[in-house]
Design a protein around this motif. Sequence first.
Motif, PDB file in Angstrom:
ATOM      1  N   VAL A 223      -4.624   1.837   0.484  1.00 46.77           N
ATOM      2  CA  VAL A 223      -4.741   0.514  -0.149  1.00 46.77           C
ATOM      3  C   VAL A 223      -3.367  -0.125  -0.306  1.00 46.77           C
ATOM      4  CG1 VAL A 223      -5.335  -0.682  -2.296  1.00 46.77           C
ATOM      5  CG2 VAL A 223      -6.924   0.989  -1.323  1.00 46.77           C
ATOM      6  N   ASN A 224      -2.379   0.669  -0.723  1.00 47.09           N
ATOM      7  CA  ASN A 224      -1.020   0.137  -0.871  1.00 47.09           C
ATOM      8  C   ASN A 224      -0.417  -0.248   0.483  1.00 47.09           C
ATOM      9  OD1 ASN A 224       0.442   0.264  -3.718  1.00 47.09           O
ATOM     10  ND2 ASN A 224      -1.073   1.903  -3.670  1.00 47.09           N
ATOM     11  N   GLY A 225      -0.714   0.537   1.542  1.00 47.96           N
ATOM     12  CA  GLY A 225      -0.226   0.201   2.877  1.00 47.96           C
ATOM     13  C   GLY A 225      -0.813  -1.106   3.378  1.00 47.96           C
ATOM     14  N   ILE A 226      -2.102  -1.315   3.087  1.00 46.01           N
ATOM     15  CA  ILE A 226      -2.770  -2.562   3.479  1.00 46.01           C
ATOM     16  C   ILE A 226      -2.166  -3.744   2.722  1.00 46.01           C
ATOM     17  CG2 ILE A 226      -4.957  -3.837   3.323  1.00 46.01           C
ATOM     18  CD1 ILE A 226      -6.348  -1.112   3.883  1.00 46.01           C
ATOM     19  N   ILE A 227      -1.946  -3.565   1.416  1.00 43.74           N
ATOM     20  CA  ILE A 227      -1.352  -4.641   0.598  1.00 43.74           C
ATOM     21  C   ILE A 227       0.053  -4.968   1.088  1.00 43.74           C
ATOM     22  CG2 ILE A 227      -0.502  -5.246  -1.707  1.00 43.74           C
ATOM     23  CD1 ILE A 227      -2.842  -3.560  -2.839  1.00 43.74           C
ATOM     24  N   ALA A 228       0.829  -3.919   1.414  1.00 49.98           N
ATOM     25  CA  ALA A 228       2.208  -4.127   1.889  1.00 49.98           C
ATOM     26  C   ALA A 228       2.227  -4.962   3.162  1.00 49.98           C
ATOM     27  CB  ALA A 228       2.881  -2.775   2.131  1.00 49.98           C
ATOM     28  N   ALA A 229       1.377  -4.585   4.126  1.00 50.86           N
ATOM     29  CA  ALA A 229       1.353  -5.288   5.407  1.00 50.86           C
ATOM     30  C   ALA A 229       0.837  -6.717   5.249  1.00 50.86           C
ATOM     31  CB  ALA A 229       0.484  -4.520   6.408  1.00 50.86           C
ATOM     32  N   ALA A 230      -0.269  -6.859   4.510  1.00 50.11           N
ATOM     33  CA  ALA A 230      -0.872  -8.185   4.342  1.00 50.11           C
ATOM     34  C   ALA A 230       0.052  -9.115   3.558  1.00 50.11           C
ATOM     35  CB  ALA A 230      -2.219  -8.059   3.641  1.00 50.11           C
ATOM     36  N   SER A 231       0.727  -8.585   2.529  1.00 51.16           N
ATOM     37  CA  SER A 231       1.616  -9.436   1.720  1.00 51.16           C
ATOM     38  C   SER A 231       2.826  -9.895   2.536  1.00 51.16           C
ATOM     39  CB  SER A 231       2.069  -8.707   0.454  1.00 51.16           C
ATOM     40  OG  SER A 231       2.756  -7.519   0.764  1.00 51.16           O
ATOM     41  N   TYR A 232       3.349  -9.010   3.414  1.00 47.95           N
ATOM     42  CA  TYR A 232       4.473  -9.426   4.257  1.00 47.95           C
ATOM     43  C   TYR A 232       4.034 -10.483   5.261  1.00 47.95           C
ATOM     44  CZ  TYR A 232       8.874  -9.260   6.720  1.00 47.95           C
ATOM     45  OH  TYR A 232      10.083  -9.615   7.257  1.00 47.95           O
ATOM     46  N   GLY A 233       2.782 -10.391   5.694  1.00 49.60           N
ATOM     47  CA  GLY A 233       2.252 -11.382   6.627  1.00 49.60           C
ATOM     48  C   GLY A 233       2.057 -12.759   6.016  1.00 49.60           C
TER      49      GLY A 233
ATOM     50  N   ILE B 145       1.208   2.232  11.110  1.00 52.70           N
ATOM     51  CA  ILE B 145      -0.002   1.794  11.808  1.00 52.70           C
ATOM     52  C   ILE B 145      -0.663   0.662  11.035  1.00 52.70           C
ATOM     53  CG2 ILE B 145      -2.337   2.479  12.514  1.00 52.70           C
ATOM     54  CD1 ILE B 145      -1.174   5.286  13.041  1.00 52.70           C
ATOM     55  N   LEU B 146      -0.739   0.804   9.702  1.00 48.19           N
ATOM     56  CA  LEU B 146      -1.310  -0.258   8.868  1.00 48.19           C
ATOM     57  C   LEU B 146      -0.474  -1.532   8.949  1.00 48.19           C
ATOM     58  CD1 LEU B 146      -2.287   1.836   5.701  1.00 48.19           C
ATOM     59  CD2 LEU B 146      -3.843   0.860   7.389  1.00 48.19           C
ATOM     60  N   GLY B 147       0.798  -1.368   9.343  1.00 51.09           N
ATOM     61  CA  GLY B 147       1.679  -2.530   9.505  1.00 51.09           C
ATOM     62  C   GLY B 147       1.190  -3.516  10.551  1.00 51.09           C
ATOM     63  N   ALA B 148       0.249  -3.082  11.395  1.00 52.27           N
ATOM     64  CA  ALA B 148      -0.341  -4.003  12.379  1.00 52.27           C
ATOM     65  C   ALA B 148      -1.046  -5.163  11.690  1.00 52.27           C
ATOM     66  CB  ALA B 148      -1.327  -3.250  13.275  1.00 52.27           C
ATOM     67  N   LEU B 149      -1.369  -5.001  10.396  1.00 54.89           N
ATOM     68  CA  LEU B 149      -2.004  -6.082   9.638  1.00 54.89           C
ATOM     69  C   LEU B 149      -1.033  -7.228   9.348  1.00 54.89           C
ATOM     70  CD1 LEU B 149      -4.114  -4.002   7.090  1.00 54.89           C
ATOM     71  CD2 LEU B 149      -4.993  -5.407   8.958  1.00 54.89           C
ATOM     72  N   GLU B 150       0.293  -6.968   9.477  1.00 58.60           N
ATOM     73  CA  GLU B 150       1.290  -8.028   9.230  1.00 58.60           C
ATOM     74  C   GLU B 150       1.072  -9.208  10.179  1.00 58.60           C
ATOM     75  OE1 GLU B 150       5.292  -6.594   9.347  1.00 58.60           O
ATOM     76  OE2 GLU B 150       4.849  -4.899   8.038  1.00 58.60           O
ATOM     77  N   PRO B 151       1.169  -8.995  11.511  1.00 58.24           N
ATOM     78  CA  PRO B 151       0.970 -10.135  12.410  1.00 58.24           C
ATOM     79  C   PRO B 151      -0.445 -10.686  12.357  1.00 58.24           C
ATOM     80  CG  PRO B 151       1.180  -8.091  13.657  1.00 58.24           C
ATOM     81  CD  PRO B 151       1.566  -7.779  12.254  1.00 58.24           C
ATOM     82  N   LEU B 152      -1.440  -9.815  12.129  1.00 56.54           N
ATOM     83  CA  LEU B 152      -2.817 -10.304  12.060  1.00 56.54           C
ATOM     84  C   LEU B 152      -3.012 -11.220  10.860  1.00 56.54           C
ATOM     85  CD1 LEU B 152      -4.823  -7.092  13.061  1.00 56.54           C
ATOM     86  CD2 LEU B 152      -4.081  -8.987  14.507  1.00 56.54           C
ATOM     87  N   THR B 153      -2.381 -10.883   9.731  1.00 51.52           N
ATOM     88  CA  THR B 153      -2.433 -11.749   8.546  1.00 51.52           C
ATOM     89  C   THR B 153      -1.760 -13.084   8.827  1.00 51.52           C
ATOM     90  OG1 THR B 153      -2.368  -9.825   7.081  1.00 51.52           O
ATOM     91  CG2 THR B 153      -1.833 -11.949   6.094  1.00 51.52           C
ATOM     92  N   ALA B 154      -0.591 -13.026   9.477  1.00 54.53           N
ATOM     93  CA  ALA B 154       0.142 -14.255   9.808  1.00 54.53           C
ATOM     94  C   ALA B 154      -0.667 -15.145  10.746  1.00 54.53           C
ATOM     95  CB  ALA B 154       1.497 -13.913  10.422  1.00 54.53           C
ATOM     96  N   ILE B 155      -1.355 -14.516  11.718  1.00 52.42           N
ATOM     97  CA  ILE B 155      -2.198 -15.280  12.650  1.00 52.42           C
ATOM     98  C   ILE B 155      -3.342 -15.955  11.883  1.00 52.42           C
ATOM     99  CG2 ILE B 155      -3.876 -15.038  14.539  1.00 52.42           C
ATOM    100  CD1 ILE B 155      -1.964 -12.751  15.566  1.00 52.42           C
TER     101      ILE B 155
END
Length: 298
Positions: free
Chosen positions: A10-20, A248-258
């Motif tokens: 959950v924290n990894g998802i929040i980290a990636a999504a928040s950076y995005g 791996i969860l960091g892949a949510l960064e660009p997806l969030t930005a998109i």
Amino acid sequence: MLRRRTIGTVNGIIAAASYGLNPLFALPLFARGMEVNSVLFYRYALAVIIYGLWLKFHKKVPLNLHRGDIIPVFALSLLFSLSSLTLFDAFNYIEAGIACTILFIYPILVALMMTIFFKEKLSKTVITSIALTFTGIYLLYNGKPGAPLSMHGIVMVITSAFLYAFYIVGVKTNRTIRSINSAKLSFYVMLFGLLVYVYNLNFCTELQIPHSPFIWACLICLSIFPTIISLETITIAIKLIGSTTTAILGALEPLTAILVGMLFFEERLTVRISIGIILILTGVILIILKDRLSHRHG
């Protein structure tokens, strides 16, 4: 154990999504006439104040820095800060989602740097990842018929990825840096990184003053969500589920930005751009999975 992994995930998802969320708060500021250096000055300055108070009074982290730590931390902070500067500059030339996707090549660059500077073997996986990634970038560059992306924007975001990769290699390989508490390191990286914008703004004589509550709100959100929350949650995620799974969860960064670009800034996702994004994410995840397997067999 399951609860530990769940909390870490959950924290990894929040980290990636928040950076995005960087584009969500940065693009409205650019649209209202704020320049990149002023935006990043406020982002870093507000983050230093809020994060410093959080560390000092809530987490009780001592913020003393030994004399021998100053030069390595300062060098890393320059890399980190210039990475922010080039990424935000790229936002003015190419769509934010595409910029964040190209930025995500940094794990491949880290693998290449470890090969070049630390004699790690260049595996078939790395070569395949590089081929997939550059094919993906080529497709993004030619994403819109008759309207290729700005070369300046692409150069800026690739420069950002290189700078961030150098930063990660420094954190991985420098003994002095590895001995510093991660939260304290993040605080000083932002504090010393702030000096880049003080200098660029001619010692703040050219600093733009926010003239509306909306601009202040965007600046505060920029310092909290993609900066402080991202830093805090990624630290927790790495401790609970490891750096590989977190990456791996960091892949949510660009997806969030998109997603942010499509919902708020009328950015379009064509089939060709989608294929380019998938190739880049595949290439990066191959590298990350390769690291996981090598750690298991090592």
